[in-house]
Design an enzyme around this catalytic site. Structure first.
Site, mmCIF file in Angstrom:
data_model
loop_
_atom_site.group_PDB
_atom_site.id
_atom_site.type_symbol
_atom_site.label_atom_id
_atom_site.label_comp_id
_atom_site.label_asym_id
_atom_site.label_seq_id
_atom_site.Cartn_x
_atom_site.Cartn_y
_atom_site.Cartn_z
ATOM 1 N N ARG A 93 -2.860 -1.567 10.418
ATOM 2 C CA ARG A 93 -2.688 -1.181 9.017
ATOM 3 C C ARG A 93 -3.195 -2.290 8.107
ATOM 4 O O ARG A 93 -3.526 -3.359 8.580
ATOM 5 C CB ARG A 93 -1.220 -0.865 8.721
ATOM 6 C CG ARG A 93 -0.290 -2.046 8.949
ATOM 7 C CD ARG A 93 1.151 -1.670 8.515
ATOM 8 N NE ARG A 93 2.045 -2.792 8.780
ATOM 9 C CZ ARG A 93 3.338 -2.815 8.464
ATOM 10 N NH1 ARG A 93 3.898 -1.765 7.883
ATOM 11 N NH2 ARG A 93 4.086 -3.865 8.729
ATOM 12 N N CYS A 98 -10.149 -4.418 2.024
ATOM 13 C CA CYS A 98 -10.330 -5.549 1.126
ATOM 14 C C CYS A 98 -9.975 -5.081 -0.283
ATOM 15 O O CYS A 98 -10.478 -4.045 -0.733
ATOM 16 C CB CYS A 98 -11.785 -6.020 1.188
ATOM 17 S SG CYS A 98 -12.175 -7.307 -0.006
ATOM 18 N N ASN A 152 2.126 -0.539 0.452
ATOM 19 C CA ASN A 152 3.236 -1.053 1.239
ATOM 20 C C ASN A 152 3.021 -2.533 1.531
ATOM 21 O O ASN A 152 1.999 -2.898 2.105
ATOM 22 C CB ASN A 152 3.323 -0.304 2.576
ATOM 23 C CG ASN A 152 4.508 -0.733 3.428
ATOM 24 O OD1 ASN A 152 5.645 -0.353 3.146
ATOM 25 N ND2 ASN A 152 4.238 -1.563 4.426
ATOM 26 N N GLU A 153 3.947 -3.354 1.116
ATOM 27 C CA GLU A 153 3.941 -4.776 1.464
ATOM 28 C C GLU A 153 2.574 -5.437 1.264
ATOM 29 O O GLU A 153 1.964 -5.938 2.213
ATOM 30 C CB GLU A 153 4.414 -4.978 2.918
ATOM 31 C CG GLU A 153 5.864 -4.555 3.126
ATOM 32 C CD GLU A 153 6.305 -4.623 4.583
ATOM 33 O OE1 GLU A 153 5.438 -4.819 5.460
ATOM 34 O OE2 GLU A 153 7.506 -4.498 4.843
ATOM 35 N N GLU A 181 13.569 -1.996 2.286
ATOM 36 C CA GLU A 181 13.726 -1.930 3.744
ATOM 37 C C GLU A 181 14.758 -2.981 4.134
ATOM 38 O O GLU A 181 14.559 -4.173 3.885
ATOM 39 C CB GLU A 181 12.393 -2.228 4.452
ATOM 40 C CG GLU A 181 11.266 -1.271 4.081
ATOM 41 C CD GLU A 181 9.968 -1.553 4.841
ATOM 42 O OE1 GLU A 181 9.970 -2.390 5.775
ATOM 43 O OE2 GLU A 181 8.943 -0.940 4.487
ATOM 44 N N GLN A 225 7.936 0.541 18.146
ATOM 45 C CA GLN A 225 8.889 1.239 19.010
ATOM 46 C C GLN A 225 10.076 0.369 19.403
ATOM 47 O O GLN A 225 11.105 0.883 19.856
ATOM 48 C CB GLN A 225 8.196 1.832 20.238
ATOM 49 C CG GLN A 225 7.462 0.846 21.103
ATOM 50 C CD GLN A 225 6.660 1.569 22.200
ATOM 51 O OE1 GLN A 225 7.184 1.874 23.253
ATOM 52 N NE2 GLN A 225 5.408 1.869 21.922
ATOM 53 N N MET A 226 9.979 -0.941 19.230
ATOM 54 C CA MET A 226 11.121 -1.810 19.514
ATOM 55 C C MET A 226 11.891 -2.177 18.241
ATOM 56 O O MET A 226 12.747 -3.053 18.262
ATOM 57 C CB MET A 226 10.654 -3.091 20.211
ATOM 58 C CG MET A 226 9.936 -2.871 21.530
ATOM 59 S SD MET A 226 10.936 -2.032 22.797
ATOM 60 C CE MET A 226 12.024 -3.373 23.295
HETATM 61 ZN ZN ZN Z 1 7.833 -2.925 6.461
#
Ligand code: ZN
Ligand code: ZN
Ligand code: ZN
Lengths: 633, 633, 633
Positions: free
Chosen positions: C105, C109, C143-144, C315, C364-365
């Site tokens: 992700r 640029c 996002n972030e 989050e 997934q973890m």
């Molecule tokens: Zn995040």
């Protein structure tokens, strides 16, 4: 010769209105030399082919008229931005294959023929204009060859020049294949055009390949420099220097130095302690504001050899610098101590870097003699004190040394090419021996690897010399003093093979290195007389006298007559004993010095230097922290 | 089978005049095997298509006539320089995108179809010429697949082969997107041509993507090798081996081994201790000249499994090597001990690497049985002693092991892809369990991950197996002995997803990993019966018996019948207790051994190996430092 | 405002059949908010120009009808694979020159104009469709920003945008050359097209060049974000947020925040402790399952400032995560404590990340409120407890702080550009001062660097602010409280030069930094009142009052009226004393807290947070491990 002080100055950094006052203050301070010009290409030739001499004419005249002598630098370390439009491929390329771009300095590959032509052009223009200028009393070529890891370039220009160099050296690929042992792993070449640079191979390249590349790269620096000296000499009678940088071993300074009149180096004791010395954290802490007690002296003695007696400090640290991992403020007194230590080792001149701290660009945190606001900084008064003191001792000389250490750049390349143990570094080894001698209060000469005359010395050391040269071997065979050879000396041929008969193969000493071992630093090998071998040791087959052994029985030193071979890397305790034995057996008096106290003799005086942050009491005299003491001999 | 010794030899490195004498000395020493040819492509085919067989014919004949049996290597690990002109894109590319160039060895990408064709061509030529040669008694394919990190290549050749492999495996990108969960972060692909290699992504690639690439890369090694074995078998009845390298887990040795007759590995105990073992500095110091006491045994047992009973050491360290961070000299006796330990584990042959130390090129610091000047080196006499001793025990066999450890290459890839804790390494985990069993004096078999028969064993361990295979799950369901599964076992599907129902999902054991934690090495989790979990633990929801717990109440081991699940990575103290309990409950006798002493049984003898630098006293016998002892069972 | 809880949810990850049940459980748990959509571009627009709205319509309706309010994210952090076919050069390029490819992700640029157009297109489409949707109650852009080191790109797109930015800023290269001091090392430019990016230079680029690039890169984030907010506002009245990530200082959050209604950040206390804090190993061990006691609070106060009072946690870590070097399981209670600490600092909402742990792909973890099998995980019950507790305290507010700390992103860039000492990091310095105030039990406000009003505070701190802004200088000149400025504050101009007159050049305080030194961490400089300076100190020339000194006599704090200048980086002991003196002199009461215990006031309550793994006994009350306590004020 006279002992003199100087300073580095950049008229192009300051309004012209300030030059005269700066010059007057320099003269008033008692400085003799002012070095200028070495980064000013974009002001001398702002547009290709269009020179702007007027400002430089006036700057030189202003300085000269104030009574200063100018050292004029060629500006080839900082080609202007337009140069890249002329030669887009002139940049050096790093070992990872990335061009090293414009935006700082030293952005050129030594092998680029087009850039060399432009260098010849600017040097010719400078030499023609100032070669007879009465104020230009010396020249400097380029600036700090090899700084920022710039000797080795993996560019196309380097590749083509390397192939030519190989073709000259070997004449045929058949000869090259044989010399390098390319049959090993099917690395044989059919034409010189098949040969690449030894980077980015799957695992390590043939060490003979790497070593040839290292020799080539060193030769390129020498020929790049020679191009400039030949031009300057056509137009000027003034001596030519280059300012080497500390612990740069990527090119052979003796070879480059052969084309120069004066060797000089840039002495940054605190920066070097912080970023290029393998010492304990405790040692770094102890000397954080003083610098290492032996590092400068080593380079003084080295450059006295490189300059065949004539040497300077071209840049002397005056306060905190900007480029080391940490940049401490020197203890008051150090800017004086460092200058006097250079003079004690025979320096003709010490130039502080720089006159006024620049408030802009990369070195804005690098101290000068003046602060950015022109107020004197710490070192200003210390320089003034040195000027005062020089009045009493104006003449340079260096005392005869009884002990010599052979120093060989090619050995640095050899053991980087094939360390065999991760921490085996040639400079570190040679410096450990030098430091050992200094701890015993001895005066030391450094010798080039092809030294043919040893008779002036009572003791000669040659640790880690990969290939003993013919002249040196012949000199050793004739030598009446004590020579300590090894570890690892003479263990490679010039083509980087293991010689058969096996090393060290010394005249008159029956000893064979049957095998070697490298060891992690936490695996010392104890010697039966105390101390240890560290990092490295060798198993000798010998019929000679075993003078010392490891506690497990491997010979540690074997000897025959004056010739001794040392079969490992001694720790400090072992080295102190070995050197003491060696020297006292030759009738030399050793004077084991307390930590941080060092000494050096001129022919008339003994100089003492206290690198400690506390005074040292020597019964007949006391030296304050960061103090210098001298007495007539 | 017979126990035999051999040596690696490179006739192309030496004057032909020396071959006969070398051969005679080998035979005289009592060697059976001589391995040749694996790096000689540039001498066999100096110009593309022009073969030079004569020298090789004569070399084989000279060796054969002296009584030696030849192992002939295919030279595909060292394509000559001209190969790059034929296939400029044949080079592997590293994860940073840089081609890995000519100038050493293994400079090829396994996926390059053009290079594969040339490999088939040279192997065909070799097999046709020597397939029926009476002196060629075995073959070796290539050399050390995966050495120098050469399994993973990010080249265009790899990219295209990977896309084909994916298309075969998934048939549609829709299926692939679903299998990988590409909806996460909008990573969905519309065509296979959109899929790249999983390097140089902004943050980590989808682990399913990485894991697929790892499976693909392993398959490429197997098919590259199979190409050669299929050709050789057409022309020769001699058995075919490959020489694997220690702790190379980048490809599945079981898969490659399926096409070979013999597994062999290259045993460099000191090099491996220095550069590829996570042990304490104290441990490295203690065994610096002996090697790790368990590392070789692990590989012996592993390759006995890979070779389905038939295995060799193709290269045995004889003295200091050249490639580890530090290269110590083996303790006298180790070259014998290492050979006997291999024989005790069932090796048919141990070949020392190499006959004579080469004085040139990359490995000039690598010891041989002879020094470069042909004088016997340390290991020569030790090899002679082994030859003597073999006379009394000529026959190879391996005692039945009561304990088995499952070893799975795909799990190494899985936990590199997603370690979750920085120090979670599969080999390290599996080796810790192996070492724990060795400390208890047990004989061990290693099993492949698809083992379908466990009944021969009293105890089976399967730590860290990412996905338990169908056959193994079925075997566990039937198994009457004690199986210890976990930590982290069965926690991934083959597509690298978390299975639902949650792991471990074992037949007959109600236990669910509710969550896991990875921990820095300085955060141990104490167990109530002593010792700690380190690195990793899991919180289990279970209705099964909790056999041990952490002191904070999390279950540490749960069990049902013979099946136990271990919910963390035990330290040595915990592991010793857990394994002792497990084994003694199955009626096995454990014999906790002092540090550095190890043992292994053949069906007729018990062998003891003292890896210590001091003697070990065992009441009924004493073993000297670096000593081997055996007694009839 | 109300205090509320929420959760992050990815309907596209789950079968549509599961949505309604998920929504019902969320509502049943008492959640208010559900954030969706921010990674779903490949599902919204699977083929360029072809939108699939139906699934998203249904998802929003399902969630909304269950009583949840939707936060809708723009999906621009995850452009689908087809976007690269439209804009092959849209990828960011790292400092080594390597494009940062597709497969995870943030693969874009910020400067790519074509990608910006596609962002505008998707945001317009989203805003048009959902701008008036009754369930869409807030927006999130992208996002972030900056996560995975994505602010700085060395792409062609960045290069061209940088040149434009420079041309706008300087108007002529002559002005730029003067501003940067390019005469140094002949770095002068004749046209803007000659200027490159400051990476891959031979040695460091001109710091003025680097600093300009850093300002440019920050501006690019702000304009990228503004492009989206301007579109959304045209179609929607709902507030717009962005979710910042912890300790990301590469862009100016105040500048980006000016275009947003709400600041939010993603709080991962255990991940941050493991991977982005310079603390001792002992500290990391002590708080391994709790997180650092001050790191979250710092960000809460920072984002309250960035959001001009309105801020969320978008989050919130609910259990172990997947991305830190080690990922421990939070102590039971921490998921509740973290939420309450946010509320105590004025958060309007805390959203847990994520609803259900995904069984596939990169995270997934990463734990969720539910396990992959939909069973509640540890944090589920803790969230339920917070919901219960909110009933008693529904209203958000934040108590007035008496102490303010100025925080300045540009200073982070400045000291990365030119640290002068290897460990000089701006965030670390500012956070040390923040932590010092927290240890004393104080409420703190963070101020932007252009704060023009200080009168609300009794004490203001401004350590390490490279350039004090005009408004702040003016405010300081008027200020009646106590201000502690330094070390290193005001030591650079906006063009990254050393100002003359020399720093700090503060109104009403005669003090000049004559020189500075950076020091290795093991070289403390003792202060005469106890404690030490570490890393950095300055030598002041002053006629002001010297309030403290180093034991070697250098002034440590000088002052005049309420203005004090601090001439070094204090260790904790020195900082505690200095801050205590400063605050008590202003009439503030300090309450030195035991390790791991912290407090924060709202206007009605005092909240206590126990970050320890053991209870803390405070005479009038006891707080269990991981406990929260509050009392009415
Ligand atoms: Zn995040
Ligand atoms: Zn310099
Ligand atoms: Zn090998």
């Amino acid at each position: 010769m006279k002992r003199t002080l100087g300073v580095c100055y950049y008229p192009e950094h300051w309004p012209e209105a300030q030059w005269a006052e700066d010059a007057a203050r320099m003269a008033d301070l008692g400085l003799t030399w002012v070095r200028i010009g070495e980064f000013a290409w974009s002001r001398i030739e702002p547009v290709p082919g269009k020179f702007e001499w007027n400002w430089l004419d006036r700057a030189i005249e202003t300085l000269g008229k104030a009574g200063l002598q100018v050292v004029l630098g060629t500006p080839t370390a900082t080609p202007p931005r337009w140069m890249l439009d002329r030669h887009p491929d002139m940049l050096a390329v790093d070992a990872q294959g990335r061009p090293r771009g414009f935006g700082s300095r030293r952005h050129y590959c030594f092998s680029h023929r087009g850039y060399r032509k432009d260098c010849a052009r600017i040097v010719t223009a400078l030499a023609e204009r100032y070669g007879r200028n009465p104020y230009v009393a010396a020249w400097q070529t380029d600036n700090e060859y090899g700084c920022h890891d710039t000797v080795l370039s993996y560019s196309d220009a380097a590749l083509h020049a390397f192939r030519d160099w190989l073709a000259q050296r070997y004449q045929s690929t058949e000869a090259l294949n044989r010399a390098w042992g390319n049959v090993f792993w099917s690395m044989e070449y059919a034409t010189f055009d098949e040969i690449g640079l030894p980077n980015l191979t799957v695992t390590e390249a043939n060490p003979a390949h790497t070593m040839a590349f290292r020799r080539f790269a060193s030769d390129e620096v020498a020929s790049f420099n020679r191009l400039q000296t030949e031009i300057i000499r056509k137009h000027s009678a003034a001596p030519i220097a280059h300012n080497y940088m500390g612990r740069i071993t990527e090119f052979d300074h003796f070879a480059t130095g052969a084309d120069l009149d004066i060797a000089s180096w840039d002495a940054y004791p605190l920066g070097f302690l912080s970023d290029r010395l393998e010492v304990t954290p405790e040692h770094k802490r102890r000397f954080v504001r003083q610098g290492d007690p032996d590092f400068q002296a080593f380079h003084h003695d080295l450059y006295r050899a490189v300059g065949r007696g004539r040497w300077w400090i071209m840049e002397q640290q005056p306060g905190p610098v900007n480029w080391a991992p940490w940049n401490a403020d020197p203890l008051p007194g150090m800017a004086r101590l460092w200058a006097w230590e250079a003079f004690a080792h025979g320096a003709e001149a010490v130039c502080y870097f720089r006159w006024r701290q620049a408030p802009f660009a990369q070195e804005q945190m690098h101290a000068g003699l003046l602060r950015p606001d022109s107020v004197p900084a710490q070192a200003y008064a210390e320089a003034a004190q040195v000027v005062e003191e020089l009045l009493a001792m104006p003449e340079v000389d260096t005392a005869r040394a009884d002990v010599a250490l052979v120093f060989d750049y090619a050995s640095a390349w050899a053991w980087q090419t094939q360390p065999q143990g991760r921490d085996f570094d040639y400079f570190r080894l040679a410096f450990a021996f030098y430091r050992g001698l200094r701890r015993l209060g001895l005066n030391i000469d450094i010798l080039p690897p092809d030294a043919a005359q040893l008779d002036a010395y009572k003791v000669v050391l040659a640790p880690g010399i990969a290939t003993l040269s013919e002249p040196l071997l012949a000199a050793l065979a004739r030598y009446k003093g004590a020579a300590l050879i090894g570890p690892r000396s003479n263990s490679k041929t010039v083509e980087f093979a293991t010689p058969v008969p096996l090393p060290p193969n010394l005249p008159g000493l029956d000893a064979t290195v049957a095998r070697v071992e490298s060891l992690p630093p936490d695996v010392p090998v104890p010697l039966d007389r105390g101390g240890n071998f560290l990092h490295w040791r060798e198993k000798l087959d010998t019929t000679g006298s075993v003078l010392e052994s490891c506690t497990d029985g491997w010979p540690a030193i074997v000897g025959s007559g004056g010739l001794r071979y040392l079969a490992g890397w001694p720790d400090d305790a072992a080295l102190d004993r070995i050197l003491t034995d060696l020297c006292t057996a030759q009738g030399l008096t050793v004077d084991p010095l307390p930590e941080g106290l060092r000494r050096r003799d001129s022919s008339t005086h003994r100089f003492w230097f206290n690198y400690n942050a506390v005074p040292v009491d020597r019964a007949d005299f006391m030296i304050p922290a960061a103090g210098v003491h001298w007495e007539k001999l």
